[in-house]
Design a protein around this motif. Structure first.
Motif, mmCIF file in Angstrom:
data_model
loop_
_atom_site.group_PDB
_atom_site.id
_atom_site.type_symbol
_atom_site.label_atom_id
_atom_site.label_comp_id
_atom_site.label_asym_id
_atom_site.label_seq_id
_atom_site.Cartn_x
_atom_site.Cartn_y
_atom_site.Cartn_z
ATOM 1 N N LEU A 92 62.758 79.495 14.818
ATOM 2 C CA LEU A 92 63.712 78.493 15.308
ATOM 3 C C LEU A 92 64.823 79.151 16.128
ATOM 4 O O LEU A 92 65.247 78.616 17.158
ATOM 5 N N ARG A 93 65.256 80.326 15.674
ATOM 6 C CA ARG A 93 66.288 81.044 16.424
ATOM 7 C C ARG A 93 65.779 81.409 17.817
ATOM 8 O O ARG A 93 66.491 81.259 18.819
ATOM 9 N N GLY A 94 64.536 81.900 17.890
ATOM 10 C CA GLY A 94 63.960 82.233 19.196
ATOM 11 C C GLY A 94 63.834 81.004 20.077
ATOM 12 O O GLY A 94 64.105 81.056 21.292
ATOM 13 N N SER A 95 63.440 79.895 19.469
ATOM 14 C CA SER A 95 63.322 78.648 20.227
ATOM 15 C C SER A 95 64.685 78.187 20.731
ATOM 16 O O SER A 95 64.820 77.716 21.866
ATOM 17 N N MET A 96 65.710 78.321 19.892
ATOM 18 C CA MET A 96 67.063 77.941 20.295
ATOM 19 C C MET A 96 67.559 78.792 21.458
ATOM 20 O O MET A 96 68.225 78.309 22.381
ATOM 21 N N LEU A 97 67.217 80.070 21.445
ATOM 22 C CA LEU A 97 67.596 80.939 22.559
ATOM 23 C C LEU A 97 66.938 80.487 23.860
ATOM 24 O O LEU A 97 67.562 80.487 24.928
ATOM 25 N N ASP A 98 65.664 80.111 23.759
ATOM 26 C CA ASP A 98 64.971 79.607 24.951
ATOM 27 C C ASP A 98 65.650 78.348 25.482
ATOM 28 O O ASP A 98 65.818 78.182 26.702
ATOM 29 N N LEU A 99 66.035 77.453 24.580
ATOM 30 C CA LEU A 99 66.716 76.230 24.996
ATOM 31 C C LEU A 99 68.072 76.537 25.623
ATOM 32 O O LEU A 99 68.470 75.919 26.616
ATOM 33 N N ALA A 100 68.792 77.489 25.043
ATOM 34 C CA ALA A 100 70.106 77.858 25.568
ATOM 35 C C ALA A 100 70.001 78.522 26.941
ATOM 36 O O ALA A 100 70.984 78.546 27.693
ATOM 37 N N ASN A 101 68.828 79.037 27.286
ATOM 38 C CA ASN A 101 68.612 79.669 28.590
ATOM 39 C C ASN A 101 67.844 78.756 29.544
ATOM 40 O O ASN A 101 67.279 79.216 30.544
ATOM 41 N N PHE A 111 72.265 83.605 27.514
ATOM 42 C CA PHE A 111 72.377 84.390 26.272
ATOM 43 C C PHE A 111 71.296 85.465 26.260
ATOM 44 O O PHE A 111 70.147 85.213 26.674
ATOM 45 N N ASP A 112 71.660 86.660 25.807
ATOM 46 C CA ASP A 112 70.659 87.714 25.686
ATOM 47 C C ASP A 112 69.901 87.561 24.365
ATOM 48 O O ASP A 112 70.174 86.633 23.578
ATOM 49 N N THR A 113 68.978 88.462 24.094
ATOM 50 C CA THR A 113 68.129 88.337 22.903
ATOM 51 C C THR A 113 68.919 88.485 21.604
ATOM 52 O O THR A 113 68.453 88.065 20.551
ATOM 53 N N ASN A 114 70.099 89.087 21.669
ATOM 54 C CA ASN A 114 70.932 89.228 20.481
ATOM 55 C C ASN A 114 71.830 87.999 20.249
ATOM 56 O O ASN A 114 72.609 87.971 19.291
ATOM 57 N N GLY A 115 71.726 87.029 21.151
ATOM 58 C CA GLY A 115 72.548 85.836 21.008
ATOM 59 C C GLY A 115 73.935 85.978 21.597
ATOM 60 O O GLY A 115 74.807 85.128 21.372
ATOM 61 N N GLY A 149 80.387 83.228 15.384
ATOM 62 C CA GLY A 149 80.107 81.935 14.783
ATOM 63 C C GLY A 149 79.136 81.084 15.575
ATOM 64 O O GLY A 149 78.989 79.884 15.279
ATOM 65 N N ASN A 150 78.446 81.685 16.561
ATOM 66 C CA ASN A 150 77.526 80.858 17.333
ATOM 67 C C ASN A 150 76.267 80.539 16.513
ATOM 68 O O ASN A 150 75.992 81.156 15.481
ATOM 69 N N VAL A 151 75.498 79.597 17.011
ATOM 70 C CA VAL A 151 74.360 79.083 16.254
ATOM 71 C C VAL A 151 73.289 80.153 16.039
ATOM 72 O O VAL A 151 72.577 80.140 15.020
ATOM 73 N N PHE A 152 73.192 81.099 16.949
ATOM 74 C CA PHE A 152 72.157 82.132 16.829
ATOM 75 C C PHE A 152 72.480 83.086 15.673
ATOM 76 O O PHE A 152 71.580 83.480 14.913
ATOM 77 N N ASN A 153 73.752 83.432 15.552
ATOM 78 C CA ASN A 153 74.155 84.261 14.412
ATOM 79 C C ASN A 153 74.023 83.497 13.100
ATOM 80 O O ASN A 153 73.697 84.077 12.057
ATOM 81 N N THR A 154 74.300 82.188 13.164
ATOM 82 C CA THR A 154 74.148 81.370 11.960
ATOM 83 C C THR A 154 72.694 81.352 11.492
ATOM 84 O O THR A 154 72.403 81.529 10.295
#
Length: 296
Positions: A122-131, A150-154, A188-193
């Motif tokens: 889900l985190r990877g999918s969220m990164l794709d959506l954010a990009n 966002f880079d791969t580290n969020g 506190g961003n969603v990727f770190n969460t």
């Protein structure tokens, strides 16, 4: 009172001049009928030509506003799609956190690992959506020239600029979406969460209660972002419709100034042709053989 001497030559000259005038009027009407325009050059109607040029200028401006609106709605459509998917992903993440909470530390490590792997996905999918990109530009990256927000580290790698589109004389709308307002900022961003949730599922299930609150906060941010995107989309759509409607009005005004009244022009041409034929007949009677013609 002395009279003026009228010669055959002066009569012929005046008659031919009037005949040429009739022929010119006939040609003007034929040109109007063939072109469908009563103004083809400024000298036809200086006042009408000025109105026509101003109307065309206004139409060009409004058409540009409409094109700007099309581009703006493209950006906002992409943002709406991405954020809708992000909201769905966060709902799923919340379900996974609740599943982890229900089993807690008593659950098997294998089960918690399986849940953690799905959270990672889900985190990877969220990164794709954010990009997500529109016309090769990240819609959450501000005015960055890079390919991602966002880079791969969020970590956010965009900038704080905004992409605006002018859709009216005094109306400019932001068509990109501020990343921090929908995905959070810093640690506190969603990727770190999501990363923390996965780690807690593996190593510290007791912390999942706090993670649930963080997920709820992230979900509210995305929903607020969706609301803002929808509001801006409606504004752009309404302004674009207003511009298109105004263009239709201006086209009608331009037609009133430039275009001929077809039935009227046909009638005038018919009358002018009749007048020309009458002028030809009169000319034939006026220009009679002179004494010189008989002496040749």
């Amino acid at each position: 009172m002395p009279g003026f001497r009228v010669t055959e030559r002066s009569v012929a000259t005046n008659t031919l001049a009037n005949l040429q005038l009739n022929l010119q009027k006939n040609q003007d009407l034929q040109n109007q009928l063939s072109s469908g325009k009563q103004i083809t050059k400024a000298s036809d109607s200086p006042g009408g030509a000025v109105i026509a040029m101003q109307t065309r200028s206004d139409m060009a401006t409004l058409n540009q506003y409409s094109r700007n609106g099309d581009d703006g709605m493209g950006w906002l459509n992409q943002a709406d799609t991405a954020l809708t998917s992000a909201s769905t992903q966060l709902n799923r993440a919340r379900e996974l956190v609740l599943t982890g909470l229900s089993s807690g530390s008593a659950g098997s490590s294998q089960a918690r690992e399986a849940i953690a792997l799905e959270v990672d996905n889900l985190r990877g999918s969220m990164l794709d959506l954010a990009n997500t990109q529109y016309l090769d530009r990240p819609i959450f990256g501000g005015t960055t020239s890079g390919d991602i927000a966002f880079d791969t580290n969020g970590n956010y790698v965009g900038d704080t600029g905004s992409v605006n589109r002018t859709i009216g004389a005094n109306a400019s709308v932001r068509v990109d979406t501020d990343a921090s307002s929908v995905f959070g900022s810093g640690t506190g961003n969603v990727f770190n969460t999501l990363q923390k949730i996965a780690d807690d599922l593996r190593n510290n299930p007791a912390a999942l209660q706090d993670d649930l609150a963080d997920i709820d906060t992230a979900q509210k941010r995305v929903q607020t972002g969706l609301s803002g995107v929808g509001s801006r989309y409606n504004q752009v759509s309404q302004m674009q419709q207003a511009a298109d409607n105004r263009v239709l009005d201006l086209r009608t005004q331009l037609s009133d100034v430039e275009d001929i009244d077809l039935p009227k022009t046909i009638t005038e041409l018919s009358l002018q042709q009749t007048a020309y034929q009458a002028a030809l007949a009169a000319t034939a009677k006026v220009i009679q053989p002179s004494l010189v013609d008989f002496l040749r």
